[in-house]
Design an enzyme around this catalytic site. Sequence first.
Site, PDB file in Angstrom:
ATOM      1  N   ASP A  93       0.748  -1.162  -0.027  1.00  0.00           N
ATOM      2  CA  ASP A  93      -0.203   0.071  -0.077  1.00  0.00           C
ATOM      3  C   ASP A  93       1.115   1.172   0.007  1.00  0.00           C
ATOM      4  O   ASP A  93       1.646   1.455  -0.905  1.00  0.00           O
ATOM      5  CB  ASP A  93      -0.853   0.086   1.191  1.00  0.00           C
ATOM      6  CG  ASP A  93      -2.019   0.995   1.312  1.00  0.00           C
ATOM      7  OD1 ASP A  93      -2.974   0.947   0.611  1.00  0.00           O
ATOM      8  OD2 ASP A  93      -1.846   2.147   1.901  1.00  0.00           O
ATOM      9  N   ARG A  94       0.608   2.140   0.962  1.00  0.00           N
ATOM     10  CA  ARG A  94       1.428   3.389   1.021  1.00  0.00           C
ATOM     11  C   ARG A  94       3.232   3.195   1.200  1.00  0.00           C
ATOM     12  O   ARG A  94       3.699   4.053   0.453  1.00  0.00           O
ATOM     13  CB  ARG A  94       1.190   4.392   2.281  1.00  0.00           C
ATOM     14  CG  ARG A  94      -0.295   4.420   2.290  1.00  0.00           C
ATOM     15  CD  ARG A  94      -1.129   5.025   1.127  1.00  0.00           C
ATOM     16  NE  ARG A  94      -0.669   6.578   0.951  1.00  0.00           N
ATOM     17  CZ  ARG A  94      -1.147   7.107  -0.249  1.00  0.00           C
ATOM     18  NH1 ARG A  94      -1.823   6.528  -1.000  1.00  0.00           N
ATOM     19  NH2 ARG A  94      -1.069   8.410  -0.602  1.00  0.00           N
ATOM     20  N   ARG A  97       4.563   2.730  -2.318  1.00  0.00           N
ATOM     21  CA  ARG A  97       4.690   3.908  -2.969  1.00  0.00           C
ATOM     22  C   ARG A  97       5.971   4.607  -2.343  1.00  0.00           C
ATOM     23  O   ARG A  97       6.595   5.164  -3.319  1.00  0.00           O
ATOM     24  CB  ARG A  97       3.624   4.623  -2.890  1.00  0.00           C
ATOM     25  CG  ARG A  97       2.247   4.227  -3.273  1.00  0.00           C
ATOM     26  CD  ARG A  97       1.080   5.014  -3.113  1.00  0.00           C
ATOM     27  NE  ARG A  97      -0.217   4.351  -3.422  1.00  0.00           N
ATOM     28  CZ  ARG A  97      -0.306   3.789  -4.748  1.00  0.00           C
ATOM     29  NH1 ARG A  97       0.352   3.948  -5.809  1.00  0.00           N
ATOM     30  NH2 ARG A  97      -1.538   3.146  -4.947  1.00  0.00           N
ATOM     31  N   HIS A 157     -11.533   6.615  -0.716  1.00  0.00           N
ATOM     32  CA  HIS A 157     -10.706   7.295   0.464  1.00  0.00           C
ATOM     33  C   HIS A 157      -9.487   8.219  -0.124  1.00  0.00           C
ATOM     34  O   HIS A 157      -9.295   8.915   0.495  1.00  0.00           O
ATOM     35  CB  HIS A 157      -9.993   6.024   1.212  1.00  0.00           C
ATOM     36  CG  HIS A 157      -9.248   5.115   0.551  1.00  0.00           C
ATOM     37  ND1 HIS A 157      -9.550   4.142  -0.423  1.00  0.00           N
ATOM     38  CD2 HIS A 157      -7.915   4.974   0.429  1.00  0.00           C
ATOM     39  CE1 HIS A 157      -8.604   3.487  -0.964  1.00  0.00           C
ATOM     40  NE2 HIS A 157      -7.465   3.943  -0.249  1.00  0.00           N
ATOM     41  N   TRP A 158      -9.342   7.729  -1.439  1.00  0.00           N
ATOM     42  CA  TRP A 158      -8.133   8.758  -1.846  1.00  0.00           C
ATOM     43  C   TRP A 158      -8.797  10.164  -2.086  1.00  0.00           C
ATOM     44  O   TRP A 158      -8.097  11.277  -1.851  1.00  0.00           O
ATOM     45  CB  TRP A 158      -7.736   8.222  -3.251  1.00  0.00           C
ATOM     46  CG  TRP A 158      -6.778   7.036  -3.229  1.00  0.00           C
ATOM     47  CD1 TRP A 158      -7.078   6.150  -2.589  1.00  0.00           C
ATOM     48  CD2 TRP A 158      -5.630   7.101  -4.159  1.00  0.00           C
ATOM     49  NE1 TRP A 158      -5.599   5.378  -2.864  1.00  0.00           N
ATOM     50  CE2 TRP A 158      -4.921   5.999  -3.822  1.00  0.00           C
ATOM     51  CE3 TRP A 158      -4.984   7.939  -4.963  1.00  0.00           C
ATOM     52  CZ2 TRP A 158      -3.752   5.652  -4.189  1.00  0.00           C
ATOM     53  CZ3 TRP A 158      -3.760   7.715  -5.844  1.00  0.00           C
ATOM     54  CH2 TRP A 158      -3.125   6.486  -5.353  1.00  0.00           C
ATOM     55  N   TYR A 175      -2.262  11.196   1.995  1.00  0.00           N
ATOM     56  CA  TYR A 175      -3.010  11.289   0.974  1.00  0.00           C
ATOM     57  C   TYR A 175      -3.245  12.547   0.121  1.00  0.00           C
ATOM     58  O   TYR A 175      -3.349  12.597  -0.902  1.00  0.00           O
ATOM     59  CB  TYR A 175      -4.575  10.792   1.226  1.00  0.00           C
ATOM     60  CG  TYR A 175      -4.449   9.025   1.315  1.00  0.00           C
ATOM     61  CD1 TYR A 175      -4.873   8.449   0.272  1.00  0.00           C
ATOM     62  CD2 TYR A 175      -4.265   8.680   2.510  1.00  0.00           C
ATOM     63  CE1 TYR A 175      -4.689   7.066   0.459  1.00  0.00           C
ATOM     64  CE2 TYR A 175      -3.984   7.225   2.651  1.00  0.00           C
ATOM     65  CZ  TYR A 175      -4.460   6.546   1.543  1.00  0.00           C
ATOM     66  OH  TYR A 175      -4.424   5.050   1.736  1.00  0.00           O
ATOM     67  N   HIS A 224      -6.872  -7.029  -0.448  1.00  0.00           N
ATOM     68  CA  HIS A 224      -5.877  -6.127  -0.303  1.00  0.00           C
ATOM     69  C   HIS A 224      -4.882  -6.341   0.732  1.00  0.00           C
ATOM     70  O   HIS A 224      -3.697  -5.845   0.243  1.00  0.00           O
ATOM     71  CB  HIS A 224      -6.535  -4.518   0.179  1.00  0.00           C
ATOM     72  CG  HIS A 224      -5.514  -3.476  -0.001  1.00  0.00           C
ATOM     73  ND1 HIS A 224      -4.561  -3.156  -0.917  1.00  0.00           N
ATOM     74  CD2 HIS A 224      -5.079  -2.611   1.162  1.00  0.00           C
ATOM     75  CE1 HIS A 224      -3.921  -1.876  -0.344  1.00  0.00           C
ATOM     76  NE2 HIS A 224      -4.236  -1.944   0.631  1.00  0.00           N
TER      77      HIS A 224
END
Length: 301
Positions: free
Chosen positions: A111-112, A115, A156-157, A220, A281
């Site tokens: 997830d994050r 990134r 949610h983004w 975010y 996820h």
Amino acid sequence: MKEAKPDLYPGFDSLTVDTGDVQLFCRTGGTGPALLLLHGYPQSNEIWHKIAPRLANHFTLIIPDLPGYGRSSVPPLSSDHLAYSKRAMARNMVELMRQLGHNRFYVAGHDRGGRVGYRMAFDHPETVKRLAVLDILPTSDYWDRLDRTFGLKIYHWLFLAQPAPYPEMLISASPIDFLEHTLSSWTGNKNLNCFSEGALAHNRDWFCDRDRIAATCEDYRAGATVDYEHDKADRDAGNRIKAPVLALWGDKGIASSVDDPLAIWRNWCSDVSGKSLECGHFLPEEAPDDTCNALLDFFAS
């Protein structure tokens, strides 16, 4: 006084490292080449606790909380969101690893954290030997692909990226309900059964902190602004990740919203392989054996 939380990493050390920008809490353990494990939203380092014992037989594991998450310090919010950019977080992680004696290392990010991992591979190619990204596509691809269907799936983004203090005000009204709805709705089975009670206890504890709720929203906001611009600059320049990349995604996860996630990653990477796993996820907790096997095969090859 808060109730003591269970130790999900018996035999591992706990430490906090000052990188200059942020103080990063992390767990360390194992022997072998260094492997940095990065979590995502709305979680902290505990996401790796099911597979860490097996990985520790092969690697020296460094498992931090991202800035603003878990027990790491909370950088101040700003109008440019730079402290929460994946570029800044990647720089923090490189400094963390340097201080722990690791100048080149493996990275796996969910997830994050994925990134942060791929931004590290772009910005610090000399440090990343191999990179695994779990259930994500590049940030700019997500934003550019937003339509009615995809927008509903990653609502949610849009919500978390709204200007402060709107999303944090709403989340803070009932943080545990928001946390548990988010976690359960992103699993393949739409419940909390894959999460251990210990991991949930750690998550509930820090997610009730208003400053940390704000920090995760800021993450975010950075994704919608500066992170997008950093991705776009690399894409426009024709830059590619040079380290070998493994992309894993759940067949009921978020990245499966596109027909062929691997085809997307081929646009960004010189050397990429990958596959889907039978889960939602949260790969390390929903499919720990398959996730661990895939990471061991990739990093040991």
